[in-house]
Write an enzyme that holds these catalytic residues in place. Structure first.
Site, PDB file in Angstrom:
ATOM      1  N   HIS A 139       0.823  -1.213   0.000  1.00 56.42           N
ATOM      2  CA  HIS A 139       0.000   0.000   0.000  1.00 56.42           C
ATOM      3  C   HIS A 139       0.856   1.262   0.000  1.00 56.42           C
ATOM      4  O   HIS A 139       0.377   2.332  -0.377  1.00 56.42           O
ATOM      5  CB  HIS A 139      -1.008  -0.011   1.157  1.00 56.42           C
ATOM      6  CG  HIS A 139      -0.451   0.253   2.522  1.00 56.42           C
ATOM      7  ND1 HIS A 139      -0.147  -0.741   3.428  1.00 56.42           N
ATOM      8  CD2 HIS A 139      -0.165   1.413   3.160  1.00 56.42           C
ATOM      9  CE1 HIS A 139       0.283  -0.219   4.548  1.00 56.42           C
ATOM     10  NE2 HIS A 139       0.292   1.104   4.419  1.00 56.42           N
ATOM     11  N   ASP A 158       1.241  -7.733   2.219  1.00 53.65           N
ATOM     12  CA  ASP A 158       1.347  -6.288   1.992  1.00 53.65           C
ATOM     13  C   ASP A 158       2.808  -5.867   1.830  1.00 53.65           C
ATOM     14  O   ASP A 158       3.415  -5.304   2.738  1.00 53.65           O
ATOM     15  CB  ASP A 158       0.699  -5.554   3.167  1.00 53.65           C
ATOM     16  CG  ASP A 158       0.411  -4.089   2.857  1.00 53.65           C
ATOM     17  OD1 ASP A 158       0.904  -3.593   1.823  1.00 53.65           O
ATOM     18  OD2 ASP A 158      -0.309  -3.447   3.641  1.00 53.65           O
ATOM     19  N   SER A 201       4.020   2.284   8.418  1.00 50.21           N
ATOM     20  CA  SER A 201       3.778   1.341   7.334  1.00 50.21           C
ATOM     21  C   SER A 201       5.075   1.120   6.570  1.00 50.21           C
ATOM     22  O   SER A 201       5.719   2.069   6.130  1.00 50.21           O
ATOM     23  CB  SER A 201       2.707   1.880   6.392  1.00 50.21           C
ATOM     24  OG  SER A 201       1.447   1.894   7.005  1.00 50.21           O
TER      25      SER A 201
END
Length: 753
Positions: free
Chosen positions: A88, A225, A659
């Site tokens: 992402h 991810d 992230s």
């Protein structure tokens, strides 16, 4: 004697209620690990020293960590500049290379050689060279009393720029200064920013986004991810603009990758760039977030997401255009829902009120200086929060609803051209500004669908009109409410988009060409510009002045409050709120109990992916190749108990910006990549709870399995340094020496197209 005993008991009761630095809470400055955290980290299982985590003079873990773009983290996993981050985080880059014909979002992308690695203009990777406490330099000459917050901030900015410029003079580095503890301290960060970052690999969305919005912010999680990039440098290994002649970057340190896996209680270290937290917020700030701001933003985004979802499902073109935008909108929409629930579960407002009562008693029981500095602080804060409440709501509805309509955002970007024309600037200046705006519009129209945006406008404009306090709503919008009271906002949106010349690239460019020639009539009369001008003008004239004044006063008082908390609790180890600077968070692998009668394990596996598989639901589609590998047990050296580990959870304190952060074991080896938090723990930006907060990590073995066995990109795995697997031994530091890098010896994987 009884009175003294009662006083002693009261003192002990108050002390027991004070917020302590609880286990695994905190986002710590690497510079201060030695004095604040090293002993505690080693007690929990760290085998390294603070110097091996952060060092200026030798390669350390910090030299393998970068800020990826402006809002994520990445880690260096080879001596050839290979960079690992989240799927992402690389999503917008993957989207930019995608089209209906080459749908890398859906199908994934793998460069099988260096020539196939794709450049990404504007993408950067930023290393921290060093950091330094520069509080005394920044606050030199800044009055401590008798100065409004805005004027103080101007002085601070001037001093900060001077300090930053002096720190990098004569070098190729960059620098900036950031406030800590609400402006009580200031730290300098010297950086090295690389500009040539190329896409190397990304799994298909059915892996990289498996579970979609359903599983987002949730545990158990089965999302692969990750995406892989590479940093390129000039011939001197220094940052350079993109050039086909650039070479892979040679880092000072890259992270060895452990195949040993994790078990409950194992030490975990998250190293990254957390974005924003407000751990020292008062009860009034928490209440504003919980009962006012979050509900408004959730309502607006919920309406927008429903429109986008329907149109994206109906058109592949729209799906690709809006993929990154939808993901961004949905991410915080769901986070705010979880945060609100979490704050309610913790009874956060009441807890903060108890802390404030203790602070007030401490302030009033002190000497004259303490009373003067702190006794009137909290009542004043309460008053400013009461003043700003309606203005906060009005601001949220402008930013989320009014400017959530892309036509309004674009029209707003053109308003400076009207200002220039009204000021009668020379024609060549106006023409240059129009041309610059035209060039900047290319990206907007590439990812813009006017029919979709019209539906968004029909959904969001009534929320803006009805949600904004009446006294702060533009007269222009009030007139529209009356005019379309019968036919509704959908009718207005249809008329707006049919008459505006800003809904297509061709007609918008024609308007800009007119402006370049000095004719702004059509721009001024465009209905989208008129609506945007009314909204923005009212916001700037009626909302922003009061909002800014109140929030400035809150900032000043909050700074004093945090300073007071540190005086009140001298034994407590305080950490500064996150502000997109390099931080260390540490904890241990652990499951948790989200609700009565429910217990979550600490890891998930490929078995869970197959259990969730649903070919009728795009969020839970499983690629045929992955299903085949699962059926044939083609797991290679990445297997654990007859399957492949996918994700695990630990007690680290993380937030947005973490992230892509490396999750590192006690020996300094990469064991995973951080990509989310559990929904029950999303309130940790405001209030941390060790029993409920968990960070979610992609197990590095699943990443390797996907790259090697699924994608057939074994050349990338062979480029990495693998430790702890069959036939190898763990890499361990010895007396502060450089971390060992031991290659796992195994047969090369076959590469597949």
């Amino acid at each position: 004697m009884r009175v003294r005993s009662r006083l002693a008991l009261l003192a002990l009761t108050l002390l027991s209620c004070l917020p302590q630095a609880r286990a695994d809470e905190g986002m710590w400055l690497p510079l201060l690990l030695k004095q604040l955290n090293e002993a505690d980290m080693q007690k929990k299982g760290l085998k390294l020293t603070a110097e091996q985590i952060y060092s200026i003079n030798q390669g350390s873990l910090k030299d393998a960590v970068v800020q990826f773009g402006g809002g994520c983290t990445g880690e260096i996993i080879s001596d050839q500049g290979l960079l690992l981050t989240n799927h992402h985080c690389g999503y917008s880059q993957i989207q930019s290379h995608s089209s209906v014909e080459k749908d890398y979002l859906t199908k994934g992308y793998w460069a099988m050689n260096r020539e196939q690695e794709l450049p990404n203009p504007g993408l950067t990777a930023t290393f921290i060279v060093r950091m330094e406490d520069v509080t005394s330099q920044v606050l030199a000459g800044v009055p401590t009393k008798g100065i409004v917050e805005a004027e103080r901030e101007k002085l601070v900015q001037v001093n900060s720029q001077r300090v930053a410029q002096a720190a990098v003079q004569g070098t190729g580095y960059q620098a900036f200064v950031r406030p800590m503890f609400n402006g009580n301290e200031y730290y300098l960060f010297v950086t090295e920013v690389f500009q040539d970052i190329r896409l190397v690999g990304a799994p298909p969305s059915s892996i990289g986004k498996f579970g979609g919005d359903t599983d987002n912010w949730a545990w158990p999680r089965h999302t692969g991810d990750f995406s892989i990039f590479r940093i390129y440098a000039g011939p001197d290994n220094k940052p350079a603009p993109y050039s086909p002649d650039n070479k892979p970057f040679k880092p000072r340190h890259h992270l060895p990758i452990s195949l040993s896996g994790v078990q409950p209680g194992d030490f975990t270290l998250v190293f990254g760039f957390p974005g924003r937290t407000n751990e020292y917020l008062t009860s009034w700030g928490v209440d504003e977030t919980y009962s006012l701001s979050n509900p408004a933003k959730i309502k607006v985004r919920d309406a927008k997401l429903k429109v986008l979802d329907a149109d994206m499902k109906a058109s592949d073109k729209v799906r690709i255009q809006y993929a990154a935008k939808y993901a961004s909108i949905a991410n915080y929409w769901k986070k705010w829902i979880g945060e609100t629930r979490g704050l309610k579960k913790l009874d956060a407002v009441r807890v903060k009120q108890q802390q404030e009562a203790q602070f007030q008693q401490w302030a009033e029981s002190g000497d004259e200086a303490r009373r003067a500095a702190f006794a009137g602080l909290l009542p004043e804060l309460r008053q400013h929060y009461a003043t700003v409440r309606d203005y906060t709501l009005a601001r949220d509805y402008v930013t989320e609803a009014a400017l959530g309509v892309e036509l309004m955002t674009y029209a707003n970007s053109l308003l400076p051209l009207l200002d220039m024309a009204d000021k009668k600037v020379p024609l060549e200046e106006l023409a240059a500004a129009a041309e610059k705006t035209r060039k900047g519009s290319v990206g907007f129209f590439r990812n813009y669908s006017a029919p979709t945006d019209q539906k968004v406008a029909a959904a969001l404009l009534p929320l803006y009109a009805n949600g904004t306090p009446a006294a702060l709503l533009p007269a222009y919008v009030k007139n529209l409410q009356k005019q379309y009271a019968t036919t509704g906002w959908s009718a207005y949106a249809a008329q707006l988009y049919s008459k505006s010349r800003l809904t297509t690239q061709e007609s918008a460019y024609a308007v800009l060409d007119e402006v370049a020639k000095g004719n702004v009539t059509n721009l001024r009369n465009d209905p989208a510009v008129q609506l945007a001008q009314a909204i923005v003008t009212t916001y700037r004239q009626q909302v922003l002045p009061t909002y800014t004044a109140a929030t400035d006063n809150i900032a000043l008082l909050q700074r004093t409050y945090v300073a007071g908390l540190r005086l009140q609790q001298p034994e407590r180890k305080f950490y500064p709120d996150a502000n997109s600077t390099l931080r260390v968070a540490y904890g241990q692998v652990a499951g948790y109990q989200p609700a009565d009668g429910t217990q979550y394990d600490f890891y998930t596996t490929l078995d869970g992916i197959m259990e969730k598989a649903d070919p009728t639901n795009p969020e839970f589609e499983v690629p045929a190749r992955l299903a085949e590998l699962y059926k044939n047990k083609g797991f290679g050296p990445y297997a654990y108990k007859g399957t492949v580990p996918v994700a695990f959870i630990a007690t680290n304190h993380t937030t947005g910006g973490n992230s892509g952060s490396p999750v590192i074991n006690g020996r300094g080896e990469l064991i995973g990549t951080n990509f989310d938090r559990n929904w029950e723990g999303t309130m940790s930006d405001i209030m941390f709870n060790p029993d409920r907060v968990r960070n979610i990590t992609l197990d590095v073995r699943y990443m390797l399995f996907v790259v090697d066995k699924f994608a057939g990109a074994g050349h990338l795995v062979r480029e990495m340094t693998l430790v702890g697997g069959p036939g190898s031994e763990a890499a361990t530091p010895e007396n502060g020496k450089k971390l060992e890098k031991i290659k796992v010896k195994r047969k090369p994987a076959k590469e597949k197209a």
